[in-house]
Design a protein around this motif. Structure first.
Motif, PDB file in Angstrom:
ATOM      1  N   PHE A   5       0.795  -1.082   0.053  1.00 21.33           N
ATOM      2  CA  PHE A   5      -0.162  -0.004   0.012  1.00 21.33           C
ATOM      3  C   PHE A   5       0.945   1.031   0.019  1.00 21.33           C
ATOM      4  N   THR A   6       1.245   1.714  -1.116  1.00 20.66           N
ATOM      5  CA  THR A   6       1.877   3.038  -1.334  1.00 20.66           C
ATOM      6  C   THR A   6       1.345   4.032  -2.317  1.00 20.66           C
ATOM      7  N   ALA A   7       1.538   5.060  -2.130  1.00 14.45           N
ATOM      8  CA  ALA A   7       1.106   6.285  -3.040  1.00 14.45           C
ATOM      9  C   ALA A   7       1.364   6.048  -4.547  1.00 14.45           C
ATOM     10  N   ALA A   9       1.276   3.510  -6.064  1.00 13.70           N
ATOM     11  CA  ALA A   9       0.410   2.329  -6.803  1.00 13.70           C
ATOM     12  C   ALA A   9      -0.727   3.039  -7.731  1.00 13.70           C
ATOM     13  N   PHE A  10      -1.255   4.354  -7.151  1.00 15.79           N
ATOM     14  CA  PHE A  10      -2.368   4.684  -7.748  1.00 15.79           C
ATOM     15  C   PHE A  10      -1.941   5.876  -8.720  1.00 15.79           C
ATOM     16  N   LEU A  22      -7.831   0.703  -5.869  1.00 14.08           N
ATOM     17  CA  LEU A  22      -7.563  -0.012  -4.354  1.00 14.08           C
ATOM     18  C   LEU A  22      -8.237  -1.357  -4.263  1.00 14.08           C
ATOM     19  N   LEU A  47      -4.992   2.866   5.874  1.00 11.13           N
ATOM     20  CA  LEU A  47      -4.782   2.665   4.326  1.00 11.13           C
ATOM     21  C   LEU A  47      -4.844   4.177   4.031  1.00 11.13           C
ATOM     22  N   THR A  51      -1.349   5.055   1.516  1.00  4.47           N
ATOM     23  CA  THR A  51      -2.025   5.417  -0.001  1.00  4.47           C
ATOM     24  C   THR A  51      -2.060   6.702  -0.290  1.00  4.47           C
ATOM     25  N   LEU A  53      -4.748   8.348  -0.204  1.00  4.84           N
ATOM     26  CA  LEU A  53      -6.239   8.324  -0.650  1.00  4.84           C
ATOM     27  C   LEU A  53      -7.027   8.722   0.386  1.00  4.84           C
ATOM     28  N   VAL A  58     -10.910   5.058   0.446  1.00  9.98           N
ATOM     29  CA  VAL A  58     -10.728   3.742   1.055  1.00  9.98           C
ATOM     30  C   VAL A  58     -11.970   2.982   1.514  1.00  9.98           C
TER      31      VAL A  58
END
Length: 255
Positions: A5-7, A9-10, A22, A47, A51, A53, A58
């Motif tokens: 869960f990392t920023a 990834a989005f 997500l 989360l 992330t 988000l 989430v």
């Protein structure tokens, strides 16, 4: 789990709505084995921090996973990857009991009793069973499990003269009826979709609101007397119901 869960990834553009990104991220991790059944997910706040988000995003993404049965939420405990459940196919052309269905598959059966006894019938039981004034009804309410996995909630009602001692049922209801010469020979069964409420979801070990199958069965003796009125809830992720269809005789087909 932090590396999952990392920023980074989005994608803000091109990857679709962030809550779906997500959803896909967690679903892919479950499918690949990076997240195992029983693993705990970070909290909504955690989360969001990991992330980048919003908590609303989430919450929406996790809700999609809950609805699909991939994760379960336990009040006061958190969110967990759901246990893997083998999908069972059940034929609708045979009048069998849960115990018999599992025995044919070589699986163990367990029951967790919720209620068992003689009661004043509810209006729907009076109608379904054709009960007279002052009659009582035998009720059997239990969670049916196989190999430790809860699969269905079964709520059976029978006329008192058919089952005067509900406590005599320990495993198979149909085995008891068979021993009394009162096993049903035909039934009318109706199946509909249902979203499990909090109480039933807790009994089945899934999250509230997930999809289930509601099955209502009215069974008959050879004489035509109603012997059983059963309402069951099955886990939607555990059952497929199949029926064989045949072409109607030529004389019965529409021109």
């Amino acid at each position: 789990m932090g590396e999952l869960f990392t920023a980074e990834a989005f994608e803000e553009t091109g990857g679709g709505p962030l809550y779906l990104q997500l959803h896909r991220l967690i679903a892919d991790a479950i499918a690949s084995g990076r997240l195992q059944p029983g693993d705990s997910l970070p909290s909504e706040r955690e989360l969001a921090t990991m992330t980048g988000l919003s908590r609303v995003t989430v919450r929406k993404g996790v809700a999609e996973l809950v609805a699909s049965g991939q994760v379960i939420q336990k009040r006061g405990s958190g969110t967990f990857v759901a246990p893997k459940v083998e999908k069972l196919e059940q034929a609708l052309s045979l009048l069998t009991s849960f115990t018999e269905d599992m025995a044919r598959r070589g699986r163990n059966v367990e029951s967790r009793w919720i209620a068992r006894g003689l009661f004043t019938p509810a209006p729907e039981e009076v109608m379904a069973l054709g009960l007279g004034v002052g009659a009582h009804v035998a009720r059997l309410e239990r969670v049916r499990s196989s190999d430790g996995v809860p699969l269905a909630i079964e709520r059976a009602s029978l006329p008192q003269d058919i089952l005067p001692d509900p406590d005599c049922v320990t495993d198979s209801l149909y085995a008891v009826l068979q021993s009394r010469g009162l096993r049903p020979v035909r039934a009318v069964q109706r199946i509909s979709a249902a979203n499990l409420n909090a109480k039933d979801a807790d009994l089945l070990g899934v999250s509230p609101g997930v999809a289930g199958l509601r099955i209502e069965r009215i069974s008959y003796l050879p004489s035509g007397k109603v012997v059983e009125f059963t309402r069951s809830l099955y886990r939607g992720d555990a059952y497929d119901f199949a029926v064989e269809l045949k072409l109607a005789p030529e004389g019965e087909r529409n021109p």
